[in-house]
Design a protein around this motif. Structure first.
Motif, mmCIF file in Angstrom:
data_model
loop_
_atom_site.group_PDB
_atom_site.id
_atom_site.type_symbol
_atom_site.label_atom_id
_atom_site.label_comp_id
_atom_site.label_asym_id
_atom_site.label_seq_id
_atom_site.Cartn_x
_atom_site.Cartn_y
_atom_site.Cartn_z
ATOM 1 N N ALA A 187 0.827 -1.212 0.000
ATOM 2 C CA ALA A 187 0.000 0.000 0.000
ATOM 3 C C ALA A 187 0.858 1.258 0.000
ATOM 4 C CB ALA A 187 -0.916 0.001 1.219
ATOM 5 N N THR A 188 0.272 2.343 -0.487
ATOM 6 C CA THR A 188 0.950 3.629 -0.399
ATOM 7 C C THR A 188 0.950 4.089 1.061
ATOM 8 O OG1 THR A 188 -1.144 4.754 -0.840
ATOM 9 C CG2 THR A 188 0.297 4.352 -2.722
ATOM 10 N N PRO A 189 2.019 4.739 1.512
ATOM 11 C CA PRO A 189 2.030 5.278 2.883
ATOM 12 C C PRO A 189 1.164 6.529 2.969
ATOM 13 C CG PRO A 189 4.046 5.880 1.738
ATOM 14 C CD PRO A 189 3.295 4.962 0.810
ATOM 15 N N ASP A 190 0.911 6.985 4.178
ATOM 16 C CA ASP A 190 0.047 8.152 4.395
ATOM 17 C C ASP A 190 0.770 9.481 4.189
ATOM 18 O OD1 ASP A 190 -1.940 6.373 5.066
ATOM 19 O OD2 ASP A 190 -1.627 6.572 7.239
ATOM 20 N N PHE A 191 2.060 9.440 3.947
ATOM 21 C CA PHE A 191 2.881 10.654 3.867
ATOM 22 C C PHE A 191 3.642 10.689 2.544
ATOM 23 C CE2 PHE A 191 4.709 7.294 6.481
ATOM 24 C CZ PHE A 191 5.798 6.930 5.699
ATOM 25 N N ALA A 192 4.235 11.833 2.247
ATOM 26 C CA ALA A 192 5.018 11.980 1.013
ATOM 27 C C ALA A 192 6.352 11.256 1.130
ATOM 28 C CB ALA A 192 5.257 13.465 0.735
ATOM 29 N N LEU A 193 6.824 10.780 -0.001
ATOM 30 C CA LEU A 193 8.137 10.139 -0.051
ATOM 31 C C LEU A 193 9.200 11.166 -0.405
ATOM 32 C CD1 LEU A 193 7.321 6.819 -1.949
ATOM 33 C CD2 LEU A 193 7.441 7.208 0.514
ATOM 34 N N GLU A 194 10.398 10.945 0.090
ATOM 35 C CA GLU A 194 11.511 11.805 -0.275
ATOM 36 C C GLU A 194 11.767 11.677 -1.780
ATOM 37 O OE1 GLU A 194 13.261 13.997 1.671
ATOM 38 O OE2 GLU A 194 11.697 13.537 3.137
ATOM 39 N N PRO A 195 12.241 12.733 -2.431
ATOM 40 C CA PRO A 195 12.416 12.702 -3.888
ATOM 41 C C PRO A 195 13.458 11.705 -4.376
ATOM 42 C CG PRO A 195 13.400 14.683 -2.949
ATOM 43 C CD PRO A 195 12.614 14.042 -1.855
ATOM 44 N N ASN A 196 14.293 11.187 -3.486
ATOM 45 C CA ASN A 196 15.299 10.204 -3.890
ATOM 46 C C ASN A 196 14.935 8.791 -3.437
ATOM 47 O OD1 ASN A 196 15.762 11.193 -1.247
ATOM 48 N ND2 ASN A 196 17.900 10.541 -1.281
ATOM 49 N N VAL A 197 13.627 8.528 -3.330
ATOM 50 C CA VAL A 197 13.130 7.179 -3.051
ATOM 51 C C VAL A 197 12.538 6.611 -4.342
ATOM 52 C CG1 VAL A 197 11.459 5.783 -1.779
ATOM 53 C CG2 VAL A 197 12.653 7.652 -0.620
ATOM 54 N N LEU A 198 13.095 5.503 -4.811
ATOM 55 C CA LEU A 198 12.596 4.825 -6.010
ATOM 56 C C LEU A 198 11.779 3.613 -5.585
ATOM 57 C CD1 LEU A 198 15.922 4.752 -8.113
ATOM 58 C CD2 LEU A 198 14.190 6.567 -8.025
ATOM 59 N N VAL A 199 10.606 3.446 -6.180
ATOM 60 C CA VAL A 199 9.700 2.375 -5.773
ATOM 61 C C VAL A 199 9.408 1.446 -6.949
ATOM 62 C CG1 VAL A 199 7.465 1.797 -4.764
ATOM 63 C CG2 VAL A 199 8.623 3.915 -4.088
ATOM 64 N N GLN A 200 9.652 0.170 -6.738
ATOM 65 C CA GLN A 200 9.275 -0.850 -7.723
ATOM 66 C C GLN A 200 7.918 -1.417 -7.306
ATOM 67 O OE1 GLN A 200 13.362 -2.607 -7.134
ATOM 68 N NE2 GLN A 200 12.954 -3.370 -9.195
ATOM 69 N N VAL A 201 6.893 -1.069 -8.055
ATOM 70 C CA VAL A 201 5.532 -1.500 -7.742
ATOM 71 C C VAL A 201 5.315 -2.913 -8.272
ATOM 72 C CG1 VAL A 201 3.085 -0.960 -8.013
ATOM 73 C CG2 VAL A 201 4.766 0.888 -7.893
ATOM 74 N N ILE A 202 4.808 -3.799 -7.401
ATOM 75 C CA ILE A 202 4.571 -5.199 -7.772
ATOM 76 C C ILE A 202 3.070 -5.464 -7.661
ATOM 77 C CG2 ILE A 202 5.164 -7.597 -7.293
ATOM 78 C CD1 ILE A 202 7.768 -6.659 -6.081
ATOM 79 N N PRO A 203 2.316 -5.158 -8.731
ATOM 80 C CA PRO A 203 0.857 -5.193 -8.608
ATOM 81 C C PRO A 203 0.197 -6.540 -8.914
ATOM 82 C CG PRO A 203 1.482 -4.204 -10.696
ATOM 83 C CD PRO A 203 2.756 -4.578 -9.997
ATOM 84 N N TYR A 204 0.899 -7.438 -9.612
ATOM 85 C CA TYR A 204 0.229 -8.613 -10.165
ATOM 86 C C TYR A 204 0.395 -9.889 -9.355
ATOM 87 C CZ TYR A 204 0.016 -5.423 -14.111
ATOM 88 O OH TYR A 204 -0.207 -4.324 -14.900
ATOM 89 N N LYS A 205 1.141 -9.825 -8.264
ATOM 90 C CA LYS A 205 1.332 -11.016 -7.452
ATOM 91 C C LYS A 205 1.815 -10.620 -6.060
ATOM 92 C CE LYS A 205 2.869 -15.729 -8.426
ATOM 93 N NZ LYS A 205 1.531 -16.187 -8.833
#
Length: 236
Positions: free
Chosen positions: A181-199
């Motif tokens: 899930a997305t967190p309730d707060f903003a992420l720092e601009p140097n945080v890269l997120v690999q979203v894994i939606p299908y499993k």
């Protein structure tokens, strides 16, 4: 004469051949499978501007095992018991002593990376949790909110310290499993997120999960699964 500049649609294009390639040199002594693998990736235009890695908490744990033996409170509280250090173990993220150890460890990793590869366009360090469940159930961790809140709070702590060292320093981690899930707060601009939606996530339908993350961050990658042999009994 060429009047156009062509660039890939995706800055990172990679594939991990689970349970197959690259091969261990003990198994593939002639390195035949590895060579064929790298030829295949080259022909399919794999590669990109930089490389992202995955689970890293286990490496952090074993690199600091003496600290964890001295401070069992750094380990996750599960069913009223502090878990023992194992490769899949989780931590008590709300503990400030743990936070200092965690941030300090990844700062040292960053400094070593910058020293060994000073010409990189980006210095990226994974802060992704170990695989599996077992997140901390203590009252202080619960006050931080969801597991996503805790995991991305910790990522933000490291990212803020990275910003003090270099504008090219980033952390990366997954949106996956119990922290999909997305967190309730903003992420720092140097945080890269690999979203894994299908499993391996029960947070939201895949397209909804992607849209939720697009509203949260611009630094996104998609991590998809093809047929895992062990889960599909080698069938298509």
């Amino acid at each position: 004469k060429c009047n156009y500049l062509f660039a890939p649609d995706f800055v990172l294009r990679s594939f991990f051949g689970t349970w197959g390639v690259p091969r261990n040199p003990i198994v593939d002594k002639a390195n035949y499978v590895n060579v064929q693998w790298w030829i295949w990736t080259y022909r399919n235009r794999f590669g990109g501007e930089y490389h992202l890695t995955g689970h890293s908490w286990n490496e952090f744990l074993w690199s600091n095992i003496n600290e964890f033996k001295q401070h069992p409170e750094y380990m996750a509280l599960v069913k009223g018991i502090r878990v023992e250090p194992t490769t899949a173990a989780k931590f008590c993220i709300s503990d400030t002593g743990f936070q200092n150890l965690f941030v300090g460890y990844y700062l040292e990793k960053l400094k070593k990376l910058m020293k060994s590869s000073p010409t990189k366009s980006k210095f990226i360090i994974s802060v992704e949790p170990s695989d599996g469940d077992g997140d901390c159930e203590c009252d202080k961790c619960k006050k931080l909110g969801s597991v996503s809140n805790r995991v991305f709070f910790l990522a933000n702590l490291v990212a803020k310290e990275f910003q003090k060292i270099s504008p090219k320093a980033y952390v990366n981690l997954y949106a996956y499993n119990t922290h999909a899930a997305t967190p309730d707060f903003a992420l720092e601009p140097n945080v890269l997120v690999q979203v894994i939606p299908y499993k391996y996530q029960s947070y939201a339908a895949p397209e909804q999960m992607i849209n939720n993350w697009k509203a949260k961050s611009d630094n996104l990658f998609i991590y998809d699964y093809y047929g895992l042999p062990i889960l599909n009994v080698d069938m298509p």
